[in-house]
Write an enzyme that holds these catalytic residues in place. Structure first.
Site, PDB file in Angstrom:
ATOM      1  CB  CYS A 259      12.716 -13.403 -19.385  1.00 25.49           C
ATOM      2  SG  CYS A 259      11.119 -14.069 -19.822  1.00 25.49           S
TER       3      CYS A 259
ATOM      4  NE  ARG B  58      15.629 -10.120 -15.450  1.00 23.60           N
ATOM      5  CZ  ARG B  58      15.459  -8.803 -15.409  1.00 23.60           C
ATOM      6  NH1 ARG B  58      16.039  -8.104 -14.473  1.00 23.60           N
ATOM      7  NH2 ARG B  58      14.711  -8.193 -16.292  1.00 23.60           N
TER       8      ARG B  58
ATOM      9  CD1 TRP C 226       7.498 -15.381 -14.189  1.00 22.49           C
ATOM     10  CD2 TRP C 226       6.554 -14.061 -15.736  1.00 22.49           C
ATOM     11  NE1 TRP C 226       6.278 -14.970 -13.721  1.00 22.49           N
ATOM     12  CE2 TRP C 226       5.669 -14.167 -14.640  1.00 22.49           C
ATOM     13  CE3 TRP C 226       6.168 -13.290 -16.832  1.00 22.49           C
ATOM     14  CZ2 TRP C 226       4.440 -13.521 -14.601  1.00 22.49           C
ATOM     15  CZ3 TRP C 226       4.937 -12.652 -16.796  1.00 22.49           C
ATOM     16  CH2 TRP C 226       4.090 -12.773 -15.686  1.00 22.49           C
TER      17      TRP C 226
ATOM     18  CG  ASN D  81      14.686 -10.912 -20.943  1.00 23.73           C
ATOM     19  OD1 ASN D  81      14.617 -12.115 -21.148  1.00 23.73           O
ATOM     20  ND2 ASN D  81      15.522 -10.373 -20.081  1.00 23.73           N
ATOM     21  N   GLY D  82      10.731  -9.663 -22.683  1.00 21.41           N
ATOM     22  CA  GLY D  82       9.754  -8.635 -23.034  1.00 21.41           C
ATOM     23  C   GLY D  82       8.575  -9.234 -23.776  1.00 21.41           C
TER      24      GLY D  82
ATOM     25  CD  GLU E  22       5.261  -5.020   1.506  1.00 19.72           C
ATOM     26  OE1 GLU E  22       4.438  -4.729   0.620  1.00 19.72           O
ATOM     27  OE2 GLU E  22       6.304  -5.659   1.270  1.00 19.72           O
TER      28      GLU E  22
ATOM     29  CE  LYS F 254       6.722  -8.936   0.695  1.00 25.15           C
ATOM     30  NZ  LYS F 254       7.382  -7.964  -0.074  1.00 25.15           N
TER      31      LYS F 254
ATOM     32  CD  GLU G 124       5.403 -11.062  -2.543  1.00 21.90           C
ATOM     33  OE1 GLU G 124       5.606 -11.000  -3.752  1.00 21.90           O
ATOM     34  OE2 GLU G 124       5.764 -10.175  -1.747  1.00 21.90           O
TER      35      GLU G 124
ATOM     36  CG  HIS H 259     -18.370  -0.978   7.456  1.00 24.55           C
ATOM     37  ND1 HIS H 259     -19.565  -0.370   7.734  1.00 24.55           N
ATOM     38  CD2 HIS H 259     -17.435  -0.347   8.208  1.00 24.55           C
ATOM     39  CE1 HIS H 259     -19.361   0.613   8.599  1.00 24.55           C
ATOM     40  NE2 HIS H 259     -18.073   0.645   8.899  1.00 24.55           N
TER      41      HIS H 259
ATOM     42  CE  LYS I 234      13.866  -8.222  -6.407  1.00 20.03           C
ATOM     43  NZ  LYS I 234      12.839  -8.232  -5.364  1.00 20.03           N
TER      44      LYS I 234
END
Ligand code: F6R
Length: 609
Positions: free
Chosen positions: A2, A27, A73, A99-100, A483, A487, A490, A506, A604
């Site tokens: 957010c 965000r 978000w 936000n939060g 990574e 990448k 996502e 395995h 983010k």
């Protein structure tokens, strides 16, 4: 997670809010809304990206010079207009963005229902508007009293910007565990959850601390502590270049940020080195501190965790100090056994990631020395860690991290080299050689960008419609596979997995079919042959192998396609191999026609658990 922006000044607020929100959209982008104060407060909201809100406002003539805005978000309640911010209290006395997460919001809803409050949304934010209203009317002392009582009553994390109907020339703000800065300019006062939103208007900012509040008037800001007493804050100057928050001719922030990597790697190296020496004095981390470390814990989330996995290989190999790497959300709840002579390293781009911050606090409570490797200056982790090593990546806007990742790697290498020297595990000559080699990385990264971009673009269009991909390697090559895989998944939504090459047999090898894309990373000479054998096993089962290797390692027998990278020290290969991996994720996503800078469901800076 957010974004908040607010303005109180001489100019039209709507343009400033929309411009600020456009810089904060990374965000969160489920919905957006603004509240503008003229005589009355007018609220506009729209579901989806900010462009929808802009469209809605196209024919509105909003003259007000005071207002707050939000890009969301979703945590509580689906992303729709009803749940979008700003939210208002029952009689419109309070208008608020948040936000939060308010953890005890259900309990407060019940309390307020007993006082006849009604609720129209599914959010935990609406409860904040009403509880502030409740205290404001009950005690009749004024905004700071109502906000402080609210801060004492609610549990969770928040940054809030509030407009009181009775105080037309003021915006009130407060925060706990969610970032917020206040900007001061000649034309007025700004508030934002992140620097890029206000950088165009001012570089002079105040950092508001946990459980503090502030009142933004048109020409000044007044800060308060939890007792309601006025406190003084220091004005700080943001040094970031404005252009970093713009796309600067690139189609997306992600590709712009990938192309900035040679420069930010160079900046990070030169920030901590000179005259054949590493100097961590800026972080107060002296040789004595390093000498006493017997154990290292690296704690982080997502890509920053992958930097930790790479760092563990390098630090253990160079220093022989045991390193344990933990995912922050696991570390914080598993009651880790921490020795007093260990160092807990928290890696975080934003410096605000809720789990990483909580892990840092766990370590501090256990009396263990903490070091933050952080990108955002003045962020919570940077402020709370005993020592901070800043990365010089500048603001990172694309949701998927690229350049911050690369600078975190550099700081970890430098930490490993310095520790190795202090612990007398390497000679002065080896120390100087490693420093010499690290200084070649910017040019090598640049050459990879120049030589492989077109090839990877073509490869990506060839494979754009695949459903699965695998990344394999051993040692540091396995670490960077993690990574590469994250990448890709996502941003492109292609399912992918990273596997230690020796582990494939395995179980996972049963997933290999004709033309399954397998990226083999082969840079570690001492185990290259073994990885190559694993790749041959996969190739003979139909896998399409793209190998990433330096010239001195021949992967031709095992590969359908080879991406050659320059040679470097075995420790530094992740800095080179990550570049084609980032490019692959980027071009695959663009080939699939997806919004690479704003992948679905993500945001983010994850400031909630
Ligand atoms: C992936 C990504 C995330 C972050 C993670 C930690 O591209 O960006 O996995 O690395 O959310 O964030 P910070 O570094 O801000 O703590």
């Amino acid at each position: 997670m957010c974004g908040i922006v607010g303005y109180n000044g001489k100019n039209k607020a709507v343009d400033i809010l929309l411009d600020g929100l456009s810089k904060l959209e990374y965000r969160g982008y489920d919905s957006a809304g603004i509240a503008i104060r003229d005589k009355d407060i007018t609220i506009f909201k729209a579901k989806g990206k900010l462009s929808n809100l802009k469209e809605k406002l196209a024919n509105e003539k909003l003259k007000g010079t005071c207002g707050i805005g939000h890009t969301r978000w979703a945590t509580h309640g689906e992303p729709n207009e009803n749940n979008a911010h700003p939210h208002i209290s029952n009689d419109g006395n309070i208008t608020l963005v948040h936000n939060g997460i308010i953890e005890n919001y259900q309990e407060i809803v019940e309390k307020l229902k007993r006082h006849n409050y009604k609720f129209y949304s599914e959010t935990d934010t609406e409860v904040l508007a009403n509880i502030i209203d409740y205290y404001y009317k009950k005690y009749k002392i004024g905004p700071i009293d109502a906000i402080n009582r609210t801060m004492v009553r609610v549990r969770g994390s928040y940054a809030i910007a509030v407009m009181f109907k009775d105080y037309p020339d003021e915006i009130w703000v407060a925060r706990k565990d969610s970032p917020m800065i206040i900007g001061e300019a000649k034309d007025g006062m700004y508030v934002a959850s992140d620097v890029p939103a206000i950088l165009k208007y001012t570089r002079n900012v105040y950092y508001i601390d946990n459980l503090e509040a502030a009142c933004l008037k048109k020409d000044k800001v007044i800060f308060y502590d939890l007792n309601g007493d006025i406190i003084q804050k220091e004005l700080k100057e943001i040094k970031w270049d404005l252009s970093v928050a713009e796309k600067g001719g690139y189609e997306h922030f992600m590709i712009k940020e990938i192309n900035e990597e040679p420069d930010v790697i160079k900046k990070t190296i030169s920030y901590y080195t000179g005259n054949d020496k590493i100097d961590f004095a800026k972080s107060n981390l002296n040789k004595e501190d390093l000498k006493n470390i017997k154990e290292i814990y690296i704690v982080a989330c997502g890509s920053a965790y992958h930097v930790g996995v790479c760092a563990a290989y390098v630090i253990e190999d160079l220093t022989r100090i045991p390193v344990r790497v933990d995912i922050a959300s696991e570390f914080r709840y598993r009651k880790p056994i921490l020795n007093k002579d260990s160092l807990v390293v928290i890696i975080s781009q934003s410096g605000e990631t809720a789990d990483s911050l909580a892990a840092l606090r766990e370590a501090k409570n256990a009396g263990v020395k903490t070091l933050g490797i952080v990108n955002v200056v003045g962020s919570s982790i940077a402020r709370e860690a005993d020592h901070v090593l800043y990365t010089m990546a500048g603001p990172e806007i694309a949701v998927a991290t690229t350049k911050a990742f690369s600078t975190q790697l550099i700081v970890c290498y430098l930490l490993a080299i310095e520790l190795a020297m202090v612990k007398e595990q390497i000679t002065k000559k080896e120390y100087i050689e490693l420093l010499k080699e690290i200084n070649t990385l910017p040019t090598k990264v640049e050459s990879i960008l120049k030589d492989s971009t077109n090839t990877i673009q073509k490869l990506s269009s060839q494979f754009a419609s695949i459903h699965d991909a695998f990344y394999i390697g051993r040692g540091l090559d396995y670490a960077i596979s993690l990574e590469g895989s994250l990448k890709l998944k996502e941003v492109s939504y292609i399912h992918s997995e990273a596997y230690a090459a020796g582990e494939l047999k395995h179980g996972t090898i049963s997933l290999i079919e004709d033309n399954t894309l397998v990226i083999g990373i082969v840079t570690q000479e001492y185990i290259a042959e073994k990885t190559i054998s694993n790749l041959i096993e996969v190739k003979s089962r139909g896998g399409y192998i793209v190998s990433i290797a330096p010239k001195n390692i021949d992967t031709s027998k095992a590969s359908n396609f080879i991406l050659t990278i320059p040679e470097t020290s075995k420790y530094f290969y992740p800095s080179l191999t990550v570049i084609p991996l980032q490019l692959l994720a980027y071009y695959m996503t663009v080939s699939r026609g997806l919004d690479v800078d704003k992948p679905r469901n993500l945001a983010k800076s994850v400031t909630v658990e």
